[in-house]
Each structure stands twice: as structure tokens, then as C-alpha cells.
Write a protein that holds these residues in place. Structure first.
Motif, mmCIF file in Angstrom:
data_model
loop_
_atom_site.group_PDB
_atom_site.id
_atom_site.type_symbol
_atom_site.label_atom_id
_atom_site.label_comp_id
_atom_site.label_asym_id
_atom_site.label_seq_id
_atom_site.Cartn_x
_atom_site.Cartn_y
_atom_site.Cartn_z
ATOM 1 N N LYS A 1 23.319 23.386 -78.644
ATOM 2 C CA LYS A 1 24.731 23.077 -78.423
ATOM 3 C C LYS A 1 24.934 21.589 -78.118
ATOM 4 O O LYS A 1 25.379 21.214 -77.039
ATOM 5 C CB LYS A 1 25.290 23.924 -77.267
ATOM 6 C CG LYS A 1 25.290 25.424 -77.535
ATOM 7 C CD LYS A 1 25.894 26.180 -76.362
ATOM 8 C CE LYS A 1 25.948 27.678 -76.634
ATOM 9 N NZ LYS A 1 26.549 28.408 -75.471
ATOM 10 N N ASP B 1 26.628 18.093 -77.781
ATOM 11 C CA ASP B 1 28.027 17.808 -77.476
ATOM 12 C C ASP B 1 28.215 16.305 -77.284
ATOM 13 O O ASP B 1 27.270 15.589 -76.933
ATOM 14 C CB ASP B 1 28.425 18.549 -76.194
ATOM 15 C CG ASP B 1 29.924 18.777 -76.063
ATOM 16 O OD1 ASP B 1 30.700 18.169 -76.826
ATOM 17 O OD2 ASP B 1 30.314 19.559 -75.173
ATOM 18 N N TRP B 2 29.405 15.817 -77.496
ATOM 19 C CA TRP B 2 29.732 14.411 -77.291
ATOM 20 C C TRP B 2 30.335 14.202 -75.897
ATOM 21 O O TRP B 2 30.924 15.120 -75.317
ATOM 22 C CB TRP B 2 30.734 13.943 -78.351
ATOM 23 C CG TRP B 2 32.007 14.746 -78.354
ATOM 24 C CD1 TRP B 2 33.118 14.557 -77.577
ATOM 25 C CD2 TRP B 2 32.296 15.888 -79.172
ATOM 26 N NE1 TRP B 2 34.076 15.502 -77.858
ATOM 27 C CE2 TRP B 2 33.596 16.331 -78.831
ATOM 28 C CE3 TRP B 2 31.574 16.572 -80.163
ATOM 29 C CZ2 TRP B 2 34.195 17.423 -79.449
ATOM 30 C CZ3 TRP B 2 32.177 17.665 -80.766
ATOM 31 C CH2 TRP B 2 33.461 18.084 -80.417
ATOM 32 N N GLU B 3 30.203 12.987 -75.377
ATOM 33 C CA GLU B 3 30.830 12.624 -74.107
ATOM 34 C C GLU B 3 31.054 11.108 -74.088
ATOM 35 O O GLU B 3 30.183 10.342 -73.684
ATOM 36 C CB GLU B 3 29.958 13.030 -72.915
ATOM 37 C CG GLU B 3 29.862 14.527 -72.692
ATOM 38 C CD GLU B 3 29.338 14.864 -71.308
ATOM 39 O OE1 GLU B 3 30.140 14.943 -70.364
ATOM 40 O OE2 GLU B 3 28.112 15.030 -71.170
ATOM 41 N N ASP C 1 23.059 18.329 -74.639
ATOM 42 C CA ASP C 1 22.842 19.660 -75.197
ATOM 43 C C ASP C 1 23.250 20.674 -74.137
ATOM 44 O O ASP C 1 22.543 20.879 -73.146
ATOM 45 C CB ASP C 1 21.378 19.877 -75.586
ATOM 46 C CG ASP C 1 21.138 21.294 -76.074
ATOM 47 O OD1 ASP C 1 21.974 21.794 -76.854
ATOM 48 O OD2 ASP C 1 20.143 21.914 -75.653
ATOM 49 N N ARG C 2 24.387 21.294 -74.321
ATOM 50 C CA ARG C 2 24.937 22.207 -73.309
ATOM 51 C C ARG C 2 24.024 23.415 -73.060
ATOM 52 O O ARG C 2 24.024 23.984 -71.966
ATOM 53 C CB ARG C 2 26.315 22.703 -73.743
ATOM 54 C CG ARG C 2 27.339 21.608 -73.929
ATOM 55 C CD ARG C 2 27.714 20.950 -72.640
ATOM 56 N NE ARG C 2 28.675 19.863 -72.863
ATOM 57 C CZ ARG C 2 29.025 18.990 -71.945
ATOM 58 N NH1 ARG C 2 28.476 19.043 -70.740
ATOM 59 N NH2 ARG C 2 29.881 18.040 -72.221
ATOM 60 N N ASN D 1 35.579 17.660 -74.705
ATOM 61 C CA ASN D 1 34.260 17.764 -75.328
ATOM 62 C C ASN D 1 34.189 19.020 -76.203
ATOM 63 O O ASN D 1 35.126 19.816 -76.281
ATOM 64 C CB ASN D 1 33.150 17.747 -74.271
ATOM 65 C CG ASN D 1 33.316 18.854 -73.263
ATOM 66 O OD1 ASN D 1 33.562 19.992 -73.621
ATOM 67 N ND2 ASN D 1 33.197 18.538 -71.990
ATOM 68 N N GLY D 2 33.023 19.192 -76.848
ATOM 69 C CA GLY D 2 32.881 20.295 -77.778
ATOM 70 C C GLY D 2 32.998 21.668 -77.148
ATOM 71 O O GLY D 2 33.494 22.607 -77.782
ATOM 72 N N MET D 3 32.544 21.795 -75.907
ATOM 73 C CA MET D 3 32.670 23.083 -75.222
ATOM 74 C C MET D 3 34.126 23.487 -75.080
ATOM 75 O O MET D 3 34.477 24.662 -75.175
ATOM 76 C CB MET D 3 31.994 23.010 -73.853
ATOM 77 C CG MET D 3 30.484 22.974 -73.901
ATOM 78 S SD MET D 3 29.750 24.528 -74.477
ATOM 79 C CE MET D 3 29.994 25.564 -73.022
ATOM 80 N N ARG E 1 33.536 23.774 -80.572
ATOM 81 C CA ARG E 1 33.000 23.153 -81.792
ATOM 82 C C ARG E 1 31.958 22.108 -81.377
ATOM 83 O O ARG E 1 32.294 21.052 -80.866
ATOM 84 C CB ARG E 1 34.155 22.497 -82.561
ATOM 85 C CG ARG E 1 33.774 21.478 -83.653
ATOM 86 C CD ARG E 1 32.918 22.096 -84.759
ATOM 87 N NE ARG E 1 32.966 21.293 -85.984
ATOM 88 C CZ ARG E 1 32.091 20.338 -86.289
ATOM 89 N NH1 ARG E 1 31.086 20.057 -85.460
ATOM 90 N NH2 ARG E 1 32.208 19.667 -87.429
ATOM 91 N N LEU E 2 30.687 22.412 -81.566
ATOM 92 C CA LEU E 2 29.608 21.509 -81.178
ATOM 93 C C LEU E 2 29.173 20.666 -82.379
ATOM 94 O O LEU E 2 29.561 20.927 -83.512
ATOM 95 C CB LEU E 2 28.429 22.306 -80.610
ATOM 96 C CG LEU E 2 28.568 22.882 -79.178
ATOM 97 C CD1 LEU E 2 28.916 21.780 -78.186
ATOM 98 C CD2 LEU E 2 29.584 24.008 -79.107
#
Length: 334
Positions: free
Chosen positions: A168, A170-172, A206-207, A300-302, A306-307
Motif C-alpha cells: 500500500k 502512499d504519497w505524503e 507503505d501503509r 493521501n491515498g488511504m 487509491r494507492l
């Protein structure tokens, strides 16, 4: 990748910034970049073939005056077009201090997204709980700061390899603070005197590996979830602090394949730059060139469900600091 600047005035705030550049097959070098997209190799200007941006930050008070004078003479023959060069991360820090849970709306969204399966309360109730926690943290003056690895840093236009194990990613998008004077146990009032400037960071996470499932009692695993090579695109520019009127009022925007995902002001930060720098300095000594990442806003993607995946393109910008573009590439395994 070489940068193709837009209008010169759109590069960054102020008359000049620092960068680390190279030509094909050549070594990276520190450069002064002017607002009209001209570049000066600072090795020659300072008479030091081994000069780096971090070395300039080691004597920032003196270097800043010299850089300002060089920028005034940006029509000299020593300047070349920025488009001729590849842009790297602007600085190589010794330490990276990362701030988590520092945007109010982002923390509330994460609190809802990471719901315990046994928690059957309504989303409204869980949001109210998160808001109460944020208010208490702000009142008690307790930021959440942890350590990242310099080896995760990559350039602002480099591809980002998504590890095969990252389920997972993700961007930040974050405002990154660059330290210019050693800071140890400095007060909030003194903290900004130790800041050389600002740049852009995208602190990928990576969540799926944030929390240890085998030993939940030990909490988060930031090593695995945040520090894969290339998980921190940085730059393109190190913009001097004096050119940034108010770090507490900058707009952060991240677009994924052209669609806006994050669009927030640093006004939403729970702890501002001065409080974060002061807090980190109470435990550690911050050194010239070190980074203090200030946390990421909502979106963020969470939140979107959408990851990141192969071929995704992230465009990220922060007011006055320029923009970066990175493409995601899936790791090829045998």
C-alpha cells in the motif's frame, strides 16, 4: 532528467536558490540558480572543487552574503541556462527528522481510515475523538517526531521504485525545513534563527507495514514503511528562509496523474516550524544540512482509497519552493 522550467518567475520565491546539479557523466556540484533560470557553478565561485551545498550550510551566515552578491551579477559569462543540467536532491543531510500527525484534518482522516475492526462507533464519533486528541496534543506541546534515513532521498524528477513487498505505497507531500546553524535545546523563539531555508519533500509511506502485526504492542515500524531507497523525493531547490515570507501560510498541492489529491495550507499544521525545530532540538543536536519534515496534509491515498501503482505520475508543489515530478516504477523481481 534535466529540468525544463516554466516562466522564470514561477521557479521559486526570491532572487536565487541553491541546487545540486550535474551534466551527463559529470559529478554533481552545488549551484546558485537565479529566478530567471540561470545557473552558476559554485565550485569556481568559492574556489573549492570539493564544495557541496552542505558545506555552504556549515558556514551559512557568511555564505548567504556571498550568494546574494553573486546573484546580483547573474548576467556574467559564468552563468549557463538551467535547462542544460540534471537536478538532484538539493542537499545531502546527515539526519532526517520526520513529523507525524501534524495536520489536523489529515490526522482525523487517518484516525477514521485505520479503524479497529472491533470499533463499531460511527464515523462522526471517531472524528470527534480524533479532534479532541489533536486539541490535547497542541495544548500539551508534544509534537510527534521520529527519524528517517538519508538513503531514502532521491531527486525531484527521478523515478520512484515501488518495492515488490510494498502492498500500500502512499504519497505524503511535505514542507521540508533545512537547518543552517547547529541547534541543540533551542527555544521556540530562537528556532527560526537556525533555519537556512526550505524545500519540498514527498515522504512516501507503505501503509501496510506501518504497524507491526506480529507485535502490535511495540507500535509503528517506520524503518520498513518509510525508508526504501527513493521513498523521499526532495527538492528541486533550497530556497533561503528570507525569501519565504511566512512558512505558516504556504499552499501544498499534489496531483496524481493530473488529478488533485492534496491541496492544503500549512495553516492547518498543529505545530508550526519553530515549534517542531525547537522540540526536535531538545533531544538531538540538529546539524547544518539536516532536514525537519513538517508532516503532510489531508488527501493521501488511504483517504481516497487509491494507492500508488506502476506508471503513476506525481506532481507536487509548495508555494514559492517550485515543483517536482516523479514517476512510479514497479520493482522488477526475478
Amino acid at each position: 532528467m534535466s529540468v525544463k522550467p516554466e516562466a522564470a518567475s514561477a521557479l521559486f520565491a526570491g532572487r536565487f536558490a541553491l541546487a545540486t546539479l550535474s551534466v551527463p557523466d559529470g559529478p554533481a556540484f552545488p549551484a546558485l540558480v537565479t529566478a530567471d533560470a540561470r545557473v552558476l557553478d559554485l565550485r569556481a565561485a568559492f574556489g573549492d572543487e570539493h564544495l557541496t551545498v552542505r558545506a555552504l550550510l556549515e558556514d551559512w551566515d557568511r555564505a548567504l552574503g556571498r550568494l546574494s552578491a553573486l546573484a546580483d551579477d547573474h548576467g556574467s559569462p559564468g552563468y549557463r541556462p538551467l535547462a542544460d543540467f540534471r537536478v538532484h536532491a538539493p542537499v545531502e543531510p546527515r539526519q532526517v527528522f520526520q513529523s507525524g500527525a501534524n495536520y489536523r484534518q489529515h490526522v482525523i482522516d487517518l484516525h477514521v481510515a485505520h479503524r479497529d475492526p472491533a470499533d463499531d462507533r460511527s464515523e462522526e464519533e471517531r472524528r470527534a475523538e480524533a479532534a479532541e486528541i489533536m486539541d490535547r496534543r497542541a495544548a500539551e506541546d508534544l509534537p510527534y517526531v521520529f527519524i528517517g534515513l538519508p538513503s531514502a532521498i532521491t531527486g525531484p524528477y527521478d523515478d520512484v521504485v515501488l518495492p515488490a513487498w510494498a502492498q500500500k505505497p502512499d504519497w505524503e507531500l511535505e514542507l521540508a525545513v533545512v537547518i543552517g546553524r547547529p541547534a541543540h535545546r533551542v527555544s521556540v523563539e530562537e528556532a527560526l534563527d537556525h533555519v537556512a531555508g526550505y524545500t519540498i519533500a514527498n515522504d512516501l509511506t507503505d501503509r501496510a507495514t506501518v504497524f507491526r502485526r506480529d507485535m502490535p504492542q511495540i507500535g509503528t515500524d517506520w524503518l520498513r514503511s518509510k525508508n526504501a531507497p527513493g521513498f523521499t523525493p526532495l527538492g528541486p531547490w533550497l530556497v533561503p528562509a528570507k525569501s519565504v515570507a511566512d512558512p505558516g501560510d504556504l499552499r501544498l498541492v499534489l496531483r496524481l496523474n493530473g488529478e488533485t489529491m492534496q491541496d492544503e495550507s500549512t495553516k492547518d499544521m498543529i505545530f508550526d516550524v519553530a515549534r517542531l525545530v525547537s522540540y526536535a532540538s531538545q533531544s538531538a543536536e540538529l546539524l547544518p544540512g539536516d532536514l525537519v519534515l513538517t508532516g503532510s496534509p489531508a488527501g493521501n491515498g488511504m483517504h481516497w482509497g487509491r494507492l500508488l501503482r506502476d506508471s503513476d505520475v506525481m506532481d507536487a508543489s509548495v508555494t514559492g519552493l517550485g515543483a517536482q515530478r516523479t514517476r512510479c516504477v514497479a520493482e522488477v523481481t526475478r
